[in-house]
Design an enzyme around this catalytic site. Structure first.
Site, PDB file in Angstrom:
ATOM      1  N   SER A 210       3.438   0.541  -7.009  1.00  0.00           N
ATOM      2  CA  SER A 210       3.627   0.405  -8.459  1.00  0.00           C
ATOM      3  C   SER A 210       4.839   1.338  -8.765  1.00  0.00           C
ATOM      4  O   SER A 210       4.559   2.732  -8.122  1.00  0.00           O
ATOM      5  CB  SER A 210       2.830  -0.310  -9.290  1.00  0.00           C
TER       6      SER A 210
ATOM      7  N   ASP B 264       6.655  -2.820  -6.114  1.00  0.00           N
ATOM      8  CA  ASP B 264       6.386  -3.075  -6.998  1.00  0.00           C
ATOM      9  C   ASP B 264       7.472  -3.225  -9.060  1.00  0.00           C
ATOM     10  O   ASP B 264       7.146  -2.034  -8.611  1.00  0.00           O
ATOM     11  CB  ASP B 264       5.078  -3.421  -7.309  1.00  0.00           C
TER      12      ASP B 264
ATOM     13  N   GLY C 283      -3.363  -6.370 -16.441  1.00  0.00           N
ATOM     14  CA  GLY C 283      -4.497  -6.022 -16.511  1.00  0.00           C
ATOM     15  C   GLY C 283      -5.730  -6.940 -16.805  1.00  0.00           C
ATOM     16  O   GLY C 283      -5.587  -8.016 -16.346  1.00  0.00           O
TER      17      GLY C 283
ATOM     18  N   GLY D 213       0.139 -10.703 -12.420  1.00  0.00           N
ATOM     19  CA  GLY D 213      -1.046 -10.950 -13.228  1.00  0.00           C
ATOM     20  C   GLY D 213      -2.328 -11.658 -13.112  1.00  0.00           C
ATOM     21  O   GLY D 213      -2.406 -12.081 -13.683  1.00  0.00           O
TER      22      GLY D 213
ATOM     23  N   SER E  33      -4.821 -11.067 -11.297  1.00  0.00           N
ATOM     24  CA  SER E  33      -7.057 -10.317 -11.763  1.00  0.00           C
ATOM     25  C   SER E  33      -6.838 -11.443 -12.782  1.00  0.00           C
ATOM     26  O   SER E  33      -6.464 -11.050 -13.727  1.00  0.00           O
ATOM     27  CB  SER E  33      -6.429  -9.010 -12.178  1.00  0.00           C
TER      28      SER E  33
ATOM     29  N   ASP F 201      -3.639  -6.961  -8.178  1.00  0.00           N
ATOM     30  CA  ASP F 201      -4.449  -4.726  -9.197  1.00  0.00           C
ATOM     31  C   ASP F 201      -5.232  -4.736  -9.367  1.00  0.00           C
ATOM     32  O   ASP F 201      -6.173  -4.435  -9.146  1.00  0.00           O
ATOM     33  CB  ASP F 201      -3.176  -4.166  -8.939  1.00  0.00           C
ATOM     34  N   THR F 202      -5.362  -4.899 -10.889  1.00  0.00           N
ATOM     35  CA  THR F 202      -6.193  -4.686 -11.731  1.00  0.00           C
ATOM     36  C   THR F 202      -8.139  -5.408 -10.663  1.00  0.00           C
ATOM     37  O   THR F 202      -9.125  -4.390 -11.123  1.00  0.00           O
ATOM     38  CB  THR F 202      -7.073  -5.877 -12.870  1.00  0.00           C
TER      39      THR F 202
END
Ligand code: G3H
Ligand code: 13P
Ligand code: ZN
Length: 284
Positions: free
Chosen positions: A50, A82, A181, A209, A211, A232-233
């Site tokens: 990212s 990303d 997030g 998104g 996660s 990611d999160t």
């Protein structure tokens, strides 16, 4: 193995009706966790960087570390940018060896997004690099927006059709109710919208998104044509959990290896779980 393109992974995922995990990396431990998990599950994998990752680790470190990991790996690895923000940044990534890039023109008007994406495609096609674009706005869970703003941020299926017809991207990121997030509640995905997009758009769909999206919803999204799933999160959470557990047991620990080692194991575990959920295990 050299990096494989996103296109190659997406073609196989489409044929096999599964999704490939795209995991965000920020340091050596995360890259190692991603590759170890993919090898353990015999799965193809996407390592993605990212804006934050590039700022933190530096583009050349990310490329060098991931290239080494891919060369030693027994599974296909794609290195993907990303949420690329500009034509210039995408060019830098291509020049450094990325096999896939995302150009995120989602904040632009449709025509401008198409124009920017096509500019990137012209170059990427010439050098065999894949391109993901975004239509609709995938925000953050912290964004303070009203319900009508939320609705307005979703991908319009007709626009998606126009976008793909006028660009020919290799994968399209859509806004169908997920956010980046940690979610406050349980995210609700708009499967009707996803089905409609898929009906009109013949390219692999990307879910950002992811996660914190319940397993059932992920399975349904894959059934409806999602072929790349960004995480990611959940990796961040596993990392911090690993670090906290060590320090809670031994607050005087000063050996970074004894702190980061268990964190790496925790990240590997969650990534393996996700790979199994996405259905790409055994597909390498
Ligand atoms: O797309 C969002 C990812 O979670 C990356 O976030 O820019 O803080 O690394 P970041
Ligand atoms: P999460 O951090 O919510 O998993 O989102 C990751 C992502 O979409 C990266 O592009
Ligand atoms: Zn994203």
């Amino acid at each position: 193995m050299a990096f494989v393109t996103l296109k190659e992974l997406m073609d196989k995922a489409e044929a096999g009706k599964y999704a490939v995990g795209a995991f965000n990396c920020n340091n050596m431990e995360i890259i190692q966790a991603i590759i170890q998990a993919a090898e353990a599950e015999k799965s193809p994998v996407i390592v993605q960087a990212s804006q934050g990752a590039i700022k933190y680790a530096g583009l050349s470190y990310i490329v060098a570390m991931t290239r080494l990991a891919a060369e030693e790996a027994s599974v296909p690895v794609c290195l993907h940018l990303d949420h690329g923000t500009s034509f210039d940044q995408v060019m830098q990534c291509i020049r450094q060896g990325f096999s896939s890039v995302m150009i995120d023109g989602s904040k632009l008007e449709l025509e401008e997004n198409i124009k920017l994406t096509n500019r990137v495609l012209d170059v990427a096609r010439a050098v065999g690099v894949s391109v993901e674009a975004e239509l609709g706005k995938i925000g953050g869970t912290e964004d303070d927006i009203t319900v009508s703003e939320w609705e307005a941020s979703m991908t319009d299926p007709e626009e998606a059709k126009t976008f793909v017809e006028q660009t020919g991207v290799d994968a399209l990121a859509v806004a169908i109710g997920t956010a980046h997030g940690q979610y406050k509640g349980t995210p609700k995905l708009d499967f009707e919208r996803l089905a409609k997009i898929r009906e009109l758009v013949p390219v692999p769909i990307v879910l950002h998104g992811s996660s914190g999206v319940p397993d059932d919803a992920i399975r349904k999204a894959v059934e409806l044509g999602v072929r790349k799933i960004n995480i990611d999160t959940n990796i961040r959470e596993a990392f911090v959990k690993g670090v906290n557990e060590v320090l809670a047991k031994n607050p005087n620990e000063i050996d970074p290896r004894k702190i980061l080692g268990p964190a790496k194991e925790k990240m590997t575990e969650i990534i393996r779980e996700k790979i199994r959920l996405f259905g790409s295990g055994g597909k390498a």
